[in-house]
Design a protein around this motif. Structure first.
Motif, PDB file in Angstrom:
ATOM      1  N   HIS A 162      39.307  41.695  43.015  1.00 34.91           N
ATOM      2  CA  HIS A 162      39.543  40.747  44.098  1.00 34.91           C
ATOM      3  C   HIS A 162      40.013  39.404  43.548  1.00 34.91           C
ATOM      4  CE1 HIS A 162      37.534  43.478  46.895  1.00 34.91           C
ATOM      5  NE2 HIS A 162      37.874  42.664  47.882  1.00 34.91           N
ATOM      6  N   GLU A 163      39.333  38.914  42.515  1.00 33.54           N
ATOM      7  CA  GLU A 163      39.699  37.616  41.947  1.00 33.54           C
ATOM      8  C   GLU A 163      41.141  37.617  41.456  1.00 33.54           C
ATOM      9  OE1 GLU A 163      36.172  35.051  40.324  1.00 33.54           O
ATOM     10  OE2 GLU A 163      36.360  36.855  39.091  1.00 33.54           O
ATOM     11  N   ARG A 164      41.520  38.684  40.759  1.00 34.18           N
ATOM     12  CA  ARG A 164      42.879  38.748  40.223  1.00 34.18           C
ATOM     13  C   ARG A 164      43.920  38.957  41.317  1.00 34.18           C
ATOM     14  NH1 ARG A 164      39.549  40.810  36.260  1.00 34.18           N
ATOM     15  NH2 ARG A 164      39.586  42.960  37.037  1.00 34.18           N
ATOM     16  N   SER A 165      43.552  39.658  42.376  1.00 31.68           N
ATOM     17  CA  SER A 165      44.506  39.837  43.482  1.00 31.68           C
ATOM     18  C   SER A 165      44.739  38.520  44.216  1.00 31.68           C
ATOM     19  CB  SER A 165      44.005  40.915  44.456  1.00 31.68           C
ATOM     20  OG  SER A 165      42.854  40.496  45.159  1.00 31.68           O
ATOM     21  N   PHE A 166      43.668  37.759  44.466  1.00 32.94           N
ATOM     22  CA  PHE A 166      43.830  36.461  45.125  1.00 32.94           C
ATOM     23  C   PHE A 166      44.672  35.519  44.263  1.00 32.94           C
ATOM     24  CE2 PHE A 166      39.553  37.327  47.329  1.00 32.94           C
ATOM     25  CZ  PHE A 166      40.188  37.843  48.448  1.00 32.94           C
ATOM     26  N   ALA A 167      44.452  35.559  42.950  1.00 36.08           N
ATOM     27  CA  ALA A 167      45.251  34.726  42.051  1.00 36.08           C
ATOM     28  C   ALA A 167      46.722  35.114  42.108  1.00 36.08           C
ATOM     29  CB  ALA A 167      44.721  34.845  40.624  1.00 36.08           C
ATOM     30  N   ALA A 168      46.994  36.421  42.179  1.00 36.67           N
ATOM     31  CA  ALA A 168      48.378  36.896  42.241  1.00 36.67           C
ATOM     32  C   ALA A 168      49.042  36.488  43.555  1.00 36.67           C
ATOM     33  CB  ALA A 168      48.409  38.418  42.086  1.00 36.67           C
ATOM     34  N   PHE A 169      48.284  36.497  44.654  1.00 31.42           N
ATOM     35  CA  PHE A 169      48.836  36.126  45.956  1.00 31.42           C
ATOM     36  C   PHE A 169      48.928  34.614  46.134  1.00 31.42           C
ATOM     37  CE2 PHE A 169      46.946  40.332  47.582  1.00 31.42           C
ATOM     38  CZ  PHE A 169      48.129  41.008  47.341  1.00 31.42           C
ATOM     39  N   GLY A 170      48.136  33.873  45.369  1.00 36.19           N
ATOM     40  CA  GLY A 170      48.179  32.425  45.466  1.00 36.19           C
ATOM     41  C   GLY A 170      47.186  31.825  46.436  1.00 36.19           C
ATOM     42  N   GLY A 171      46.161  32.590  46.841  1.00 37.31           N
ATOM     43  CA  GLY A 171      45.154  32.064  47.760  1.00 37.31           C
ATOM     44  C   GLY A 171      44.293  33.176  48.325  1.00 37.31           C
ATOM     45  N   VAL A 172      43.368  32.781  49.201  1.00 32.23           N
ATOM     46  CA  VAL A 172      42.382  33.716  49.759  1.00 32.23           C
ATOM     47  C   VAL A 172      42.588  33.858  51.262  1.00 32.23           C
ATOM     48  CG1 VAL A 172      39.908  34.167  50.072  1.00 32.23           C
ATOM     49  CG2 VAL A 172      40.721  33.050  47.978  1.00 32.23           C
ATOM     50  N   ARG A 201      23.915  46.527  56.524  1.00 29.47           N
ATOM     51  CA  ARG A 201      23.263  46.212  55.260  1.00 29.47           C
ATOM     52  C   ARG A 201      24.300  46.253  54.150  1.00 29.47           C
ATOM     53  NH1 ARG A 201      19.518  48.959  51.705  1.00 29.47           N
ATOM     54  NH2 ARG A 201      19.807  50.879  52.885  1.00 29.47           N
ATOM     55  N   TYR A 202      24.640  45.067  53.623  1.00 29.52           N
ATOM     56  CA  TYR A 202      25.675  44.939  52.615  1.00 29.52           C
ATOM     57  C   TYR A 202      25.083  44.966  51.209  1.00 29.52           C
ATOM     58  CZ  TYR A 202      28.688  43.387  56.397  1.00 29.52           C
ATOM     59  OH  TYR A 202      29.415  43.320  57.547  1.00 29.52           O
ATOM     60  N   HIS A 203      25.945  45.214  50.231  1.00 20.23           N
ATOM     61  CA  HIS A 203      25.566  45.023  48.847  1.00 20.23           C
ATOM     62  C   HIS A 203      25.427  43.518  48.636  1.00 20.23           C
ATOM     63  CE1 HIS A 203      25.781  44.706  44.528  1.00 20.23           C
ATOM     64  NE2 HIS A 203      25.665  46.016  44.412  1.00 20.23           N
ATOM     65  N   ALA A 204      24.239  43.084  48.220  1.00 21.39           N
ATOM     66  CA  ALA A 204      23.953  41.648  48.145  1.00 21.39           C
ATOM     67  C   ALA A 204      24.899  40.913  47.197  1.00 21.39           C
ATOM     68  CB  ALA A 204      22.503  41.437  47.704  1.00 21.39           C
ATOM     69  N   GLY A 205      25.197  41.536  46.047  1.00 21.31           N
ATOM     70  CA  GLY A 205      26.081  40.887  45.093  1.00 21.31           C
ATOM     71  C   GLY A 205      27.468  40.678  45.647  1.00 21.31           C
ATOM     72  N   PHE A 206      28.003  41.692  46.351  1.00 21.27           N
ATOM     73  CA  PHE A 206      29.349  41.547  46.898  1.00 21.27           C
ATOM     74  C   PHE A 206      29.360  40.569  48.073  1.00 21.27           C
ATOM     75  CE2 PHE A 206      33.118  42.596  49.330  1.00 21.27           C
ATOM     76  CZ  PHE A 206      34.074  42.571  48.320  1.00 21.27           C
ATOM     77  N   LEU A 207      28.300  40.587  48.871  1.00 23.25           N
ATOM     78  CA  LEU A 207      28.218  39.641  49.981  1.00 23.25           C
ATOM     79  C   LEU A 207      28.196  38.208  49.473  1.00 23.25           C
ATOM     80  CD1 LEU A 207      27.901  39.108  53.003  1.00 23.25           C
ATOM     81  CD2 LEU A 207      25.436  39.397  52.725  1.00 23.25           C
ATOM     82  N   ASP A 208      27.471  37.960  48.390  1.00 25.64           N
ATOM     83  CA  ASP A 208      27.452  36.622  47.794  1.00 25.64           C
ATOM     84  C   ASP A 208      28.843  36.220  47.305  1.00 25.64           C
ATOM     85  OD1 ASP A 208      24.787  36.256  48.273  1.00 25.64           O
ATOM     86  OD2 ASP A 208      24.129  36.778  46.250  1.00 25.64           O
ATOM     87  N   TYR A 209      29.568  37.196  46.724  1.00 24.01           N
ATOM     88  CA  TYR A 209      30.914  36.887  46.253  1.00 24.01           C
ATOM     89  C   TYR A 209      31.836  36.544  47.428  1.00 24.01           C
ATOM     90  CZ  TYR A 209      35.715  37.387  44.853  1.00 24.01           C
ATOM     91  OH  TYR A 209      37.050  37.151  44.686  1.00 24.01           O
ATOM     92  N   ALA A 210      31.732  37.302  48.534  1.00 22.86           N
ATOM     93  CA  ALA A 210      32.576  37.038  49.701  1.00 22.86           C
ATOM     94  C   ALA A 210      32.332  35.627  50.228  1.00 22.86           C
ATOM     95  CB  ALA A 210      32.308  38.071  50.789  1.00 22.86           C
ATOM     96  N   ARG A 211      31.063  35.219  50.268  1.00 25.85           N
ATOM     97  CA  ARG A 211      30.749  33.859  50.719  1.00 25.85           C
ATOM     98  C   ARG A 211      31.311  32.822  49.750  1.00 25.85           C
ATOM     99  NH1 ARG A 211      24.492  35.473  52.081  1.00 25.85           N
ATOM    100  NH2 ARG A 211      24.804  36.123  54.250  1.00 25.85           N
ATOM    101  N   HIS A 212      31.199  33.119  48.456  1.00 27.63           N
ATOM    102  CA  HIS A 212      31.721  32.220  47.428  1.00 27.63           C
ATOM    103  C   HIS A 212      33.237  32.048  47.561  1.00 27.63           C
ATOM    104  CE1 HIS A 212      32.625  30.607  43.411  1.00 27.63           C
ATOM    105  NE2 HIS A 212      33.521  31.568  43.310  1.00 27.63           N
ATOM    106  N   ALA A 213      33.940  33.153  47.789  1.00 23.45           N
ATOM    107  CA  ALA A 213      35.404  33.119  47.870  1.00 23.45           C
ATOM    108  C   ALA A 213      35.890  32.579  49.206  1.00 23.45           C
ATOM    109  CB  ALA A 213      35.973  34.511  47.618  1.00 23.45           C
TER     110      ALA A 213
END
Length: 279
Positions: A119-129, A154-166
């Motif tokens: 996800h991080e690398r795809s957003f970087a390639a697209f130029g934003g989120v 019920r989400y995976h807590a780690g991925f949910l935290d990343y989604a909020r971060h991004a």
């Protein structure tokens, strides 16, 4: 009556060998046209397709449900499994909803840490989120969902935290309707037919096996030179031409993710999700 010699005739042996190496998959005529053109073919696509038709009858494709979103609104994400066993190979595929710009990365596992990195690398390639990302039932995204309505998922807590971060919202396909993420589903088939099958067949002829590193290097070139510059069948424009409009509507890239994925407790990740009808 003698059979008329076509411009494709000198290349028929090559075309048979390429399709034989790809069996049981199928290499599209558009890919083979580029290959034989580099070898001196000066005929048109119609002659090539006429010969290809003699090798395999046309197949009827299942219709895909698609819907349109505003620039910067949505990205659709999916895993594509190419190989299991001792040498697994998967592709992370992300397609922007408005422009149809796509990002692909080949990996050897589908762990949540791998998913977040992609996800991080795809957003970087697209130029934003984007503001929301659409998934089906990935276990690294959602552990349990309310199948019938608007209850707690019920989400995976780690991925949910990343989604909020991004800064994006997790969206799920309607229950039993994974193909509502039709943009990336359609791209996945295009990736398999036009990139993966021809490349694997070429390596097979040389006695080689495709690995994730080689596949990622090659797919970036294919995205830049073929997939993202082709005229898209639905929009009528190349994805790269629409990216400028979409990029202006994207959110800014966040700082690098430093979350502790392994320490996250998936059972604690409960959150209400708004269902949206995509029909």
């Amino acid at each position: 009556k003698a059979k008329r010699m076509t411009k494709a005739a000198p290349f028929e042996g090559y075309l048979r060998e390429r399709q034989a190496a790809a069996h049981p998959e199928w290499i599209p005529a558009s890919v083979l046209l580029r290959e034989i053109a580099a070898q001196g073919y000066r005929g048109g696509a119609s002659q090539l397709r006429a010969f290809m038709h003699t090798l395999k009858p046309a197949l009827t494709q299942e219709p895909v449900v698609r819907f349109e979103t505003a620039p910067g609104e949505q990205m659709q994400v999916d895993w594509v499994e190419f190989r299991k066993g001792a040498q697994p190979l998967y592709a992370f595929c992300a397609t922007l909803g408005y422009s149809r710009m796509s990002y692909v990365e080949f990996v050897t596992d589908m762990k949540v840490t791998t998913l977040i990195g992609c996800h991080e690398r795809s957003f970087a390639a697209f130029g934003g989120v984007v503001r929301q990302v659409l998934y089906d039932n990935m276990k690294t995204v959602v552990l349990e969902r309310d199948v019938h309505g608007t209850g707690a998922h019920r989400y995976h807590a780690g991925f949910l935290d990343y989604a909020r971060h991004a800064g994006f919202v997790i969206k799920l396909c309607r229950p039993y309707r994974a193909r509502t993420k039709g943009k990336v589903e359609r791209f996945n088939g295009y990736l398999r037919r036009s990139f993966y099958v021809p490349l694997v067949a070429q390596l097979k002829q040389a006695g080689l096996v495709l690995d994730a590193t080689t596949a990622t290097v090659q797919v970036r070139r294919w995205l830049d030179e073929v997939a993202n510059v082709r005229v898209h069948g639905t929009t009528g424009e190349p994805p790269v031409a629409r990216l400028e409009t979409e990029r202006a509507a994207l959110q800014a890239l966040p700082p690098a993710w430093r979350g502790d994925i392994e320490a996250a407790r998936p059972q604690d990740a409960r959150r209400q999700l708004e269902f949206r009808t995509f029909d």
